[in-house]
Design a protein around this motif. Structure first.
Motif, PDB file in Angstrom:
ATOM      1  N   UNK A 164       0.864  -1.175   0.000  1.00 25.70           N
ATOM      2  CA  UNK A 164       0.000   0.000   0.000  1.00 25.70           C
ATOM      3  C   UNK A 164       0.902   1.226   0.000  1.00 25.70           C
ATOM      4  N   UNK A 165       1.227   1.730  -1.173  1.00 19.29           N
ATOM      5  CA  UNK A 165       2.131   2.867  -1.275  1.00 19.29           C
ATOM      6  C   UNK A 165       3.576   2.423  -1.228  1.00 19.29           C
ATOM      7  N   UNK A 166       4.459   3.387  -1.164  1.00 13.54           N
ATOM      8  CA  UNK A 166       5.896   3.121  -1.167  1.00 13.54           C
ATOM      9  C   UNK A 166       6.426   2.914   0.242  1.00 13.54           C
ATOM     10  N   UNK A 167       7.366   1.978   0.365  1.00 17.90           N
ATOM     11  CA  UNK A 167       8.041   1.718   1.632  1.00 17.90           C
ATOM     12  C   UNK A 167       9.055   2.831   1.870  1.00 17.90           C
ATOM     13  N   UNK A 168       9.194   3.236   3.113  1.00 19.26           N
ATOM     14  CA  UNK A 168      10.231   4.204   3.483  1.00 19.26           C
ATOM     15  C   UNK A 168      11.085   3.564   4.574  1.00 19.26           C
ATOM     16  N   UNK A 169      12.022   4.300   5.115  1.00 24.69           N
ATOM     17  CA  UNK A 169      12.855   3.794   6.208  1.00 24.69           C
ATOM     18  C   UNK A 169      12.045   3.665   7.510  1.00 24.69           C
ATOM     19  N   UNK A 170      10.907   4.383   7.610  1.00 22.69           N
ATOM     20  CA  UNK A 170      10.115   4.393   8.833  1.00 22.69           C
ATOM     21  C   UNK A 170       8.822   3.591   8.759  1.00 22.69           C
ATOM     22  N   UNK A 171       8.333   3.288   7.548  1.00 24.23           N
ATOM     23  CA  UNK A 171       7.025   2.637   7.434  1.00 24.23           C
ATOM     24  C   UNK A 171       6.936   1.786   6.169  1.00 24.23           C
ATOM     25  N   UNK A 172       6.223   0.675   6.314  1.00 24.22           N
ATOM     26  CA  UNK A 172       5.799  -0.136   5.172  1.00 24.22           C
ATOM     27  C   UNK A 172       4.341  -0.484   5.441  1.00 24.22           C
ATOM     28  N   UNK A 173       3.537  -0.481   4.389  1.00 24.51           N
ATOM     29  CA  UNK A 173       2.104  -0.656   4.541  1.00 24.51           C
ATOM     30  C   UNK A 173       1.603  -1.706   3.552  1.00 24.51           C
ATOM     31  N   UNK A 174       0.636  -2.520   4.003  1.00 24.21           N
ATOM     32  CA  UNK A 174       0.088  -3.572   3.153  1.00 24.21           C
ATOM     33  C   UNK A 174      -1.431  -3.581   3.207  1.00 24.21           C
ATOM     34  N   UNK A 175      -2.037  -3.930   2.078  1.00 21.47           N
ATOM     35  CA  UNK A 175      -3.456  -4.228   2.016  1.00 21.47           C
ATOM     36  C   UNK A 175      -3.554  -5.720   2.309  1.00 21.47           C
ATOM     37  N   UNK A 176      -4.291  -6.076   3.341  1.00 20.39           N
ATOM     38  CA  UNK A 176      -4.281  -7.438   3.853  1.00 20.39           C
ATOM     39  C   UNK A 176      -5.385  -8.310   3.254  1.00 20.39           C
ATOM     40  N   UNK A 177      -6.498  -7.737   2.844  1.00 23.36           N
ATOM     41  CA  UNK A 177      -7.614  -8.565   2.384  1.00 23.36           C
ATOM     42  C   UNK A 177      -8.388  -7.869   1.273  1.00 23.36           C
ATOM     43  N   UNK A 178      -9.330  -8.591   0.705  1.00 18.07           N
ATOM     44  CA  UNK A 178     -10.154  -8.043  -0.369  1.00 18.07           C
ATOM     45  C   UNK A 178     -10.938  -6.809   0.064  1.00 18.07           C
ATOM     46  N   UNK A 179     -11.256  -6.705   1.347  1.00 13.61           N
ATOM     47  CA  UNK A 179     -11.985  -5.530   1.811  1.00 13.61           C
ATOM     48  C   UNK A 179     -11.053  -4.340   2.051  1.00 13.61           C
ATOM     49  N   UNK A 180      -9.815  -4.490   1.604  1.00 13.35           N
ATOM     50  CA  UNK A 180      -8.799  -3.429   1.636  1.00 13.35           C
ATOM     51  C   UNK A 180      -8.413  -3.002   3.051  1.00 13.35           C
ATOM     52  N   UNK A 181      -8.415  -3.965   4.003  1.00 12.63           N
ATOM     53  CA  UNK A 181      -7.931  -3.672   5.353  1.00 12.63           C
ATOM     54  C   UNK A 181      -6.437  -3.396   5.264  1.00 12.63           C
ATOM     55  N   UNK A 182      -6.009  -2.312   5.838  1.00  9.79           N
ATOM     56  CA  UNK A 182      -4.611  -1.871   5.737  1.00  9.79           C
ATOM     57  C   UNK A 182      -3.929  -2.002   7.090  1.00  9.79           C
ATOM     58  N   UNK A 211      -0.293  -0.776   8.701  1.00  5.88           N
ATOM     59  CA  UNK A 211       0.946  -0.011   8.577  1.00  5.88           C
ATOM     60  C   UNK A 211       1.922  -0.534   9.620  1.00  5.88           C
ATOM     61  N   UNK A 212       3.130  -0.799   9.191  1.00  6.06           N
ATOM     62  CA  UNK A 212       4.182  -1.254  10.101  1.00  6.06           C
ATOM     63  C   UNK A 212       5.202  -0.136  10.236  1.00  6.06           C
ATOM     64  N   UNK A 213       5.328   0.375  11.453  1.00  8.25           N
ATOM     65  CA  UNK A 213       6.226   1.486  11.729  1.00  8.25           C
ATOM     66  C   UNK A 213       7.500   0.998  12.405  1.00  8.25           C
ATOM     67  N   UNK A 214       8.617   1.592  12.030  1.00  7.69           N
ATOM     68  CA  UNK A 214       9.869   1.360  12.750  1.00  7.69           C
ATOM     69  C   UNK A 214       9.600   1.677  14.220  1.00  7.69           C
ATOM     70  N   UNK A 215      10.111   0.869  15.125  1.00 10.32           N
ATOM     71  CA  UNK A 215       9.781   0.993  16.548  1.00 10.32           C
ATOM     72  C   UNK A 215       9.919   2.414  17.098  1.00 10.32           C
ATOM     73  N   UNK A 216      11.004   3.082  16.794  1.00 14.98           N
ATOM     74  CA  UNK A 216      11.198   4.431  17.352  1.00 14.98           C
ATOM     75  C   UNK A 216      10.118   5.397  16.882  1.00 14.98           C
ATOM     76  N   UNK A 217       9.723   5.290  15.629  1.00 16.97           N
ATOM     77  CA  UNK A 217       8.650   6.126  15.088  1.00 16.97           C
ATOM     78  C   UNK A 217       7.330   5.812  15.799  1.00 16.97           C
TER      79      UNK A 217
END
Length: 129
Positions: free
Chosen positions: A30-48, A50-56
């Motif tokens: 879901x969008x572009x990965x950065x050094x602080x976050x990566x995001x995924x669409x998990x299911x057909x209902x577009x549940x998102x 976001x995985x944040x670097x711990x410090x963020x």
């Protein structure tokens, strides 16, 4: 007020490892990965999720991060279309570097389930009923 969407935000130790793991499971970025976050669409209902670097994550929540080896903050449930698909998930998770902590089994007489932890210990289960 009307809520249009809900999504989850979780802390991770290594953004690149998280990215590789969830790509290996077949989730859609879901969008572009950065050094602080990566995001995924998990299911057909577009549940998102976001995985944040711990410090963020710590900065955003102003709180400590739970030790996922000792406790679970949530368990995400993924639906499967068959018992075979539950078994396929287990193999895919192991191959991608996750930990299956509950092997595939029948539960409550009408469900087939397996549960796993991602590389950061966040809990998931795959369920067919």
């Amino acid at each position: 007020m009307k809520t249009k969407m809900v999504w989850a935000n979780l802390p991770v130790k290594d953004i690149e490892r998280t990215n590789e793991f969830f790509l290996a499971l077949g989730f859609t970025p879901n969008g572009d990965r950065t050094a602080e976050i990566v995001s995924f669409i998990i299911a057909e209902n577009k549940f998102i999720i976001n995985f944040f670097q711990e410090e963020q994550f710590k900065t955003a929540t102003e709180s400590a991060i739970p030790d996922t080896k000792k406790s679970a903050e949530i368990i995400f449930s993924l639906s499967a279309e068959s018992r075979e698909e539950v078994n396929e998930w287990a193999q895919k998770v192991k191959k991608a570097g996750g930990t299956v902590f509950s092997e595939a089994q029948e539960i409550q007489g009408n469900m087939y389930n397996m549960a796993f932890a991602d590389p950061d210990g966040h809990r998931w289960n795959v369920l067919y009923c």
